[in-house]
Write a protein that holds these residues in place. Sequence first.
Motif, PDB file in Angstrom:
ATOM      1  N   TYR A  18       0.821  -1.200   0.000  1.00  0.00           N
ATOM      2  CA  TYR A  18       0.000   0.000   0.000  1.00  0.00           C
ATOM      3  C   TYR A  18       0.866   1.266   0.000  1.00  0.00           C
ATOM      4  O   TYR A  18       0.577   2.229  -0.728  1.00  0.00           O
ATOM      5  CB  TYR A  18      -0.931   0.012   1.214  1.00  0.00           C
ATOM      6  N   CYS A  19       1.914   1.260   0.812  1.00  0.00           N
ATOM      7  CA  CYS A  19       2.800   2.427   0.873  1.00  0.00           C
ATOM      8  C   CYS A  19       3.569   2.606  -0.439  1.00  0.00           C
ATOM      9  O   CYS A  19       3.795   3.738  -0.887  1.00  0.00           O
ATOM     10  CB  CYS A  19       3.773   2.290   2.043  1.00  0.00           C
ATOM     11  N   ILE A  20       3.969   1.489  -1.045  1.00  0.00           N
ATOM     12  CA  ILE A  20       4.633   1.558  -2.350  1.00  0.00           C
ATOM     13  C   ILE A  20       3.700   2.199  -3.372  1.00  0.00           C
ATOM     14  O   ILE A  20       4.114   3.061  -4.158  1.00  0.00           O
ATOM     15  CB  ILE A  20       5.063   0.150  -2.813  1.00  0.00           C
ATOM     16  N   ALA A  21       2.429   1.797  -3.361  1.00  0.00           N
ATOM     17  CA  ALA A  21       1.446   2.372  -4.289  1.00  0.00           C
ATOM     18  C   ALA A  21       1.334   3.876  -4.098  1.00  0.00           C
ATOM     19  O   ALA A  21       1.309   4.642  -5.075  1.00  0.00           O
ATOM     20  CB  ALA A  21       0.082   1.704  -4.085  1.00  0.00           C
ATOM     21  N   ALA A  22       1.275   4.326  -2.842  1.00  0.00           N
ATOM     22  CA  ALA A  22       1.134   5.754  -2.553  1.00  0.00           C
ATOM     23  C   ALA A  22       2.361   6.542  -3.015  1.00  0.00           C
ATOM     24  O   ALA A  22       2.237   7.592  -3.665  1.00  0.00           O
ATOM     25  CB  ALA A  22       0.914   5.964  -1.057  1.00  0.00           C
ATOM     26  N   LEU A  23       3.543   6.035  -2.715  1.00  0.00           N
ATOM     27  CA  LEU A  23       4.778   6.751  -3.050  1.00  0.00           C
ATOM     28  C   LEU A  23       5.020   6.807  -4.555  1.00  0.00           C
ATOM     29  O   LEU A  23       5.382   7.854  -5.102  1.00  0.00           O
ATOM     30  CB  LEU A  23       5.965   6.095  -2.344  1.00  0.00           C
ATOM     31  N   LEU A  24       4.816   5.674  -5.232  1.00  0.00           N
ATOM     32  CA  LEU A  24       5.082   5.642  -6.665  1.00  0.00           C
ATOM     33  C   LEU A  24       4.054   6.452  -7.438  1.00  0.00           C
ATOM     34  O   LEU A  24       4.394   7.178  -8.383  1.00  0.00           O
ATOM     35  CB  LEU A  24       5.115   4.199  -7.175  1.00  0.00           C
ATOM     36  N   MET A  25       2.788   6.346  -7.058  1.00  0.00           N
ATOM     37  CA  MET A  25       1.759   7.127  -7.745  1.00  0.00           C
ATOM     38  C   MET A  25       1.963   8.622  -7.501  1.00  0.00           C
ATOM     39  O   MET A  25       1.801   9.445  -8.407  1.00  0.00           O
ATOM     40  CB  MET A  25       0.367   6.702  -7.283  1.00  0.00           C
ATOM     41  N   GLY A  26       2.325   8.980  -6.266  1.00  0.00           N
ATOM     42  CA  GLY A  26       2.588  10.381  -5.966  1.00  0.00           C
ATOM     43  C   GLY A  26       3.733  10.928  -6.791  1.00  0.00           C
ATOM     44  O   GLY A  26       3.684  12.057  -7.294  1.00  0.00           O
ATOM     45  N   THR A  27       4.765  10.101  -6.978  1.00  0.00           N
ATOM     46  CA  THR A  27       5.904  10.505  -7.798  1.00  0.00           C
ATOM     47  C   THR A  27       5.504  10.651  -9.264  1.00  0.00           C
ATOM     48  O   THR A  27       5.863  11.627  -9.931  1.00  0.00           O
ATOM     49  CB  THR A  27       7.036   9.465  -7.678  1.00  0.00           C
ATOM     50  N   PHE A  28       4.747   9.682  -9.750  1.00  0.00           N
ATOM     51  CA  PHE A  28       4.311   9.700 -11.152  1.00  0.00           C
ATOM     52  C   PHE A  28       3.459  10.930 -11.451  1.00  0.00           C
ATOM     53  O   PHE A  28       3.690  11.642 -12.438  1.00  0.00           O
ATOM     54  CB  PHE A  28       3.528   8.423 -11.450  1.00  0.00           C
ATOM     55  N   VAL A  29       2.485  11.188 -10.606  1.00  0.00           N
ATOM     56  CA  VAL A  29       1.602  12.335 -10.808  1.00  0.00           C
ATOM     57  C   VAL A  29       2.387  13.640 -10.705  1.00  0.00           C
ATOM     58  O   VAL A  29       2.145  14.588 -11.464  1.00  0.00           O
ATOM     59  CB  VAL A  29       0.445  12.304  -9.786  1.00  0.00           C
ATOM     60  N   SER A  30       3.338  13.702  -9.784  1.00  0.00           N
ATOM     61  CA  SER A  30       4.160  14.901  -9.629  1.00  0.00           C
ATOM     62  C   SER A  30       4.901  15.223 -10.916  1.00  0.00           C
ATOM     63  O   SER A  30       4.933  16.379 -11.368  1.00  0.00           O
ATOM     64  CB  SER A  30       5.160  14.714  -8.484  1.00  0.00           C
ATOM     65  N   VAL A  31       5.517  14.212 -11.521  1.00  0.00           N
ATOM     66  CA  VAL A  31       6.271  14.429 -12.756  1.00  0.00           C
ATOM     67  C   VAL A  31       5.347  14.924 -13.868  1.00  0.00           C
ATOM     68  O   VAL A  31       5.629  15.934 -14.531  1.00  0.00           O
ATOM     69  CB  VAL A  31       6.998  13.140 -13.187  1.00  0.00           C
ATOM     70  N   TYR A  32       4.230  14.247 -14.080  1.00  0.00           N
ATOM     71  CA  TYR A  32       3.345  14.625 -15.184  1.00  0.00           C
ATOM     72  C   TYR A  32       2.569  15.912 -14.911  1.00  0.00           C
ATOM     73  O   TYR A  32       2.143  16.593 -15.840  1.00  0.00           O
ATOM     74  CB  TYR A  32       2.409  13.474 -15.530  1.00  0.00           C
ATOM     75  N   ASN A  33       2.393  16.260 -13.637  1.00  0.00           N
ATOM     76  CA  ASN A  33       1.735  17.527 -13.312  1.00  0.00           C
ATOM     77  C   ASN A  33       2.628  18.723 -13.619  1.00  0.00           C
ATOM     78  O   ASN A  33       2.170  19.734 -14.155  1.00  0.00           O
ATOM     79  CB  ASN A  33       1.354  17.575 -11.831  1.00  0.00           C
ATOM     80  N   TYR A  34       3.911  18.612 -13.260  1.00  0.00           N
ATOM     81  CA  TYR A  34       4.774  19.789 -13.251  1.00  0.00           C
ATOM     82  C   TYR A  34       5.837  19.805 -14.339  1.00  0.00           C
ATOM     83  O   TYR A  34       6.486  20.830 -14.533  1.00  0.00           O
ATOM     84  CB  TYR A  34       5.416  19.928 -11.861  1.00  0.00           C
ATOM     85  N   LEU A  35       6.003  18.699 -15.054  1.00  0.00           N
ATOM     86  CA  LEU A  35       6.960  18.699 -16.153  1.00  0.00           C
ATOM     87  C   LEU A  35       6.529  19.684 -17.244  1.00  0.00           C
ATOM     88  O   LEU A  35       7.368  20.273 -17.932  1.00  0.00           O
ATOM     89  CB  LEU A  35       7.099  17.292 -16.740  1.00  0.00           C
ATOM     90  N   THR A  36       5.231  19.890 -17.380  1.00  0.00           N
ATOM     91  CA  THR A  36       4.742  20.827 -18.388  1.00  0.00           C
ATOM     92  C   THR A  36       5.283  22.239 -18.135  1.00  0.00           C
ATOM     93  O   THR A  36       5.665  22.945 -19.070  1.00  0.00           O
ATOM     94  CB  THR A  36       3.204  20.867 -18.397  1.00  0.00           C
ATOM     95  N   PHE A  37       5.328  22.651 -16.858  1.00  0.00           N
ATOM     96  CA  PHE A  37       5.864  23.976 -16.527  1.00  0.00           C
ATOM     97  C   PHE A  37       7.354  24.040 -16.815  1.00  0.00           C
ATOM     98  O   PHE A  37       7.875  25.068 -17.264  1.00  0.00           O
ATOM     99  CB  PHE A  37       5.591  24.295 -15.055  1.00  0.00           C
ATOM    100  N   ARG A  38       8.040  22.943 -16.538  1.00  0.00           N
ATOM    101  CA  ARG A  38       9.475  22.863 -16.824  1.00  0.00           C
ATOM    102  C   ARG A  38       9.736  23.009 -18.328  1.00  0.00           C
ATOM    103  O   ARG A  38      10.654  23.713 -18.743  1.00  0.00           O
ATOM    104  CB  ARG A  38       9.997  21.517 -16.314  1.00  0.00           C
ATOM    105  N   LEU A  39       8.909  22.371 -19.139  1.00  0.00           N
ATOM    106  CA  LEU A  39       9.122  22.396 -20.584  1.00  0.00           C
ATOM    107  C   LEU A  39       8.698  23.723 -21.210  1.00  0.00           C
ATOM    108  O   LEU A  39       9.165  24.088 -22.292  1.00  0.00           O
ATOM    109  CB  LEU A  39       8.360  21.237 -21.240  1.00  0.00           C
TER     110      LEU A  39
END
Length: 284
Positions: free
Chosen positions: A108-129
Amino acid sequence: MVSGVSAVALAYLTEEVHISVVALAISMYLSGNTIGGMSGRILATILAGEFGWRNAVLIIGIESLILGLVFWKLFPESKFFNPQKTDYSLKVKQMRKFLTDSYMLRLYCIAALLMGTFVSVYNYLTFRLEDQPFSLSHFVIAFIFLMYIFGVFGTMITSRLSKRFSRNLILKGSVLFMFSGTLFLLSENIYVVIFGLGLFTLAFFAAHTMASQMTALHAKQGKSSATSIYWLFYYFGSSILGSGTGYILHAFSWTVFITVLLFSVGISFVLAARNRDLGTFKVL
């Protein structure tokens, strides 16, 4: 609502298909999630850029309503599910058992950490680009989400690898590759970033597929309870980590932001390393 759909869908699949093809069925289901995530992000980015975010949300809401009606009318009924009167006290006992079992809690904790990381990248990479040194337009950035295609490969690869290797070994390997992909996102070379994003996406969906399989297969009874808790943590990670890292990026820098994500993926690897493939888990 989305987490409820996913929890019931995984329970449905494990009941309706033969045990020998459960892994393949779950992989195919999550591939559909991947394609939906990709097309939804591309559509939302283009619509928001052209018509504003409110109209983009409205259009996606109407689309979801239509698809819901199609599902309701066309989806086949269960053949192997036996309706029973719900004993809510039993449900609470099942959930308490899952939440106090270290094997399940680590998943369960792995799911939370990995999903949080994935969403973070796709949420904010657009601003970076959008920023220097890339300076890409919103229309071009929308098609960065085609990287989700690699997620389809990730889900399907796990079903093949699971015939040759232990599930936990595949999970650990996937988390390591996700760590490597995150490192590449530090680059200021667009081609390196795209490569890293592809690797990151493939590895995330491979890890997510394997973790969700391990959750569903580990619980012989109370599958819906086990998978619903998995999706609860999954979306907690999306909401809490996915939002919190935005404040970190705003306050500091892209490098600090990626460092936090690397730390999250690293914790996930430690948790996966402590899990071993166990026998079927029985609950009250």
